[in-house]
Scaffold this motif. Sequence first.
Motif, PDB file in Angstrom:
ATOM      1  N   LEU A   1       0.821  -1.204   0.000  1.00  0.00           N
ATOM      2  CA  LEU A   1       0.000   0.000   0.000  1.00  0.00           C
ATOM      3  C   LEU A   1       0.862   1.264   0.000  1.00  0.00           C
ATOM      4  O   LEU A   1       0.505   2.271  -0.628  1.00  0.00           O
ATOM      5  N   TYR A   2       1.979   1.211   0.700  1.00  0.00           N
ATOM      6  CA  TYR A   2       2.889   2.363   0.718  1.00  0.00           C
ATOM      7  C   TYR A   2       3.446   2.634  -0.674  1.00  0.00           C
ATOM      8  O   TYR A   2       3.476   3.786  -1.141  1.00  0.00           O
ATOM      9  N   ILE A   3       3.867   1.579  -1.352  1.00  0.00           N
ATOM     10  CA  ILE A   3       4.386   1.729  -2.713  1.00  0.00           C
ATOM     11  C   ILE A   3       3.274   2.234  -3.632  1.00  0.00           C
ATOM     12  O   ILE A   3       3.492   3.114  -4.475  1.00  0.00           O
ATOM     13  N   GLY A   4       2.072   1.683  -3.461  1.00  0.00           N
ATOM     14  CA  GLY A   4       0.944   2.134  -4.270  1.00  0.00           C
ATOM     15  C   GLY A   4       0.634   3.598  -4.057  1.00  0.00           C
ATOM     16  O   GLY A   4       0.279   4.319  -5.003  1.00  0.00           O
TER      17      GLY A   4
ATOM     18  N   ALA B   1       0.593   6.506  -6.847  1.00  0.00           N
ATOM     19  CA  ALA B   1      -0.639   7.275  -7.071  1.00  0.00           C
ATOM     20  C   ALA B   1      -0.386   8.777  -7.065  1.00  0.00           C
ATOM     21  O   ALA B   1      -1.088   9.532  -7.743  1.00  0.00           O
ATOM     22  N   VAL B   2       0.613   9.219  -6.325  1.00  0.00           N
ATOM     23  CA  VAL B   2       0.910  10.652  -6.261  1.00  0.00           C
ATOM     24  C   VAL B   2       1.896  11.071  -7.356  1.00  0.00           C
ATOM     25  O   VAL B   2       1.748  12.131  -7.976  1.00  0.00           O
ATOM     26  N   LEU B   3       2.901  10.233  -7.611  1.00  0.00           N
ATOM     27  CA  LEU B   3       3.963  10.628  -8.525  1.00  0.00           C
ATOM     28  C   LEU B   3       3.560  10.550  -9.997  1.00  0.00           C
ATOM     29  O   LEU B   3       4.028  11.360 -10.810  1.00  0.00           O
ATOM     30  N   VAL B   4       2.717   9.590 -10.356  1.00  0.00           N
ATOM     31  CA  VAL B   4       2.368   9.421 -11.769  1.00  0.00           C
ATOM     32  C   VAL B   4       1.702  10.667 -12.348  1.00  0.00           C
ATOM     33  O   VAL B   4       2.146  11.185 -13.387  1.00  0.00           O
ATOM     34  N   PRO B   5       0.630  11.214 -11.738  1.00  0.00           N
ATOM     35  CA  PRO B   5       0.035  12.427 -12.326  1.00  0.00           C
ATOM     36  C   PRO B   5       0.982  13.615 -12.316  1.00  0.00           C
ATOM     37  O   PRO B   5       0.964  14.442 -13.233  1.00  0.00           O
TER      38      PRO B   5
ATOM     39  N   ALA C   1      -8.228  10.178  -2.288  1.00  0.00           N
ATOM     40  CA  ALA C   1      -8.976   8.984  -2.683  1.00  0.00           C
ATOM     41  C   ALA C   1      -8.241   7.720  -2.268  1.00  0.00           C
ATOM     42  O   ALA C   1      -8.862   6.738  -1.824  1.00  0.00           O
ATOM     43  N   TYR C   2      -6.919   7.750  -2.378  1.00  0.00           N
ATOM     44  CA  TYR C   2      -6.131   6.563  -2.022  1.00  0.00           C
ATOM     45  C   TYR C   2      -6.189   6.307  -0.521  1.00  0.00           C
ATOM     46  O   TYR C   2      -6.272   5.155  -0.078  1.00  0.00           O
ATOM     47  N   MET C   3      -6.147   7.366   0.281  1.00  0.00           N
ATOM     48  CA  MET C   3      -6.245   7.196   1.734  1.00  0.00           C
ATOM     49  C   MET C   3      -7.596   6.596   2.130  1.00  0.00           C
ATOM     50  O   MET C   3      -7.670   5.733   3.013  1.00  0.00           O
ATOM     51  N   ILE C   4      -8.652   7.053   1.467  1.00  0.00           N
ATOM     52  CA  ILE C   4      -9.981   6.489   1.733  1.00  0.00           C
ATOM     53  C   ILE C   4     -10.019   5.017   1.339  1.00  0.00           C
ATOM     54  O   ILE C   4     -10.558   4.173   2.064  1.00  0.00           O
TER      55      ILE C   4
END
Length: 313
Positions: free
Chosen positions: A134-137, A141-145, A171-174
């Motif tokens: 989840l940490y890697i995800g 999720a933040v770096l790609v955009p 959204a990822y935290m939720i």
Amino acid sequence: MNPVSFDFGNAVMHFRKTGGPKGFLLRYGATYVLLYLVLSAVSLWLQWPMYGAMFDPAVMDDPVAMEAAMMGHMGRVMLGYLVLLPLGLAFWMVFEGASQRRYMRAEGFHLRLGADEWRLLVVGLIWFGLFIGLYIGGIVAVLVPMGIAAATGTGEGAIIGGVLAFVLAIAYMIFVLWLCARFSPAAALTVRDRKIQFGDAWRVTRGKAWTIVGSWIVLGLIMSVVFFLFYLIFVVAIVASLMPMMSGMESEDPSLVFRALLAPGVLIPGALLLVGMVFLQACGMHIYSGPAALAARTDPEWADHQAIDDTFV
């Protein structure tokens, strides 16, 4: 144990509806504090040379001497880590086992290192692996955009990328909260069924995940207020005792500051603050496990054989 239905109110207050001998939470918290202090004393003893160098006035202001002191004690520091790692794991295992047995079997407080605890260790390692994923995800999720926005090379693209990264992070935290809620009964199921359970938690929490998340949020807010008020009371007492001594000092000699910190008016409230915070932390850990344990307890596909036997004796 009286049957309890799964709803928001029962999830929040489930720690009070487990059945079993009274006084569990008090014994749980007090024993946690005692063993925590013992473990802390072992840690302090193993790494005392390093701490001694850090607070030595002759070394504190000399980076070369500090580095030499640290390197000279590195072997003992590494030994300390090797000793503390299994002790820390055992500490978590025995208290998690006691907590889940209370929820699932209505037992009184007692610590042991048995089959339940070793199965819970496996569940904990699965959680550890999941958290790494989840940490890697989250990073992706933040770096790609942001990377896509940077590739456009325009100010508008950077703004859009930043906004998109922020939205994706929320959204990822939720999503992480929801996913953790779906698997949260894994420890309770493992103790309940006396075998390692993780994937079955997904079935147990079907239609219950957001209730669990909501109960976590409410419990977290309540605990935060309790922690803050408790912390504030003792910090005010410490500052009130420390200020007269500090105002009378004409120099910033580290030894004088250290001596002031060891004065009874500072040391006693500080010690009580530490003990109280650890006690509240222990109680919070047990209370926070309640919603997930209630989901396991109210699993419609589980028959409480002990309750059935008691009914038809």
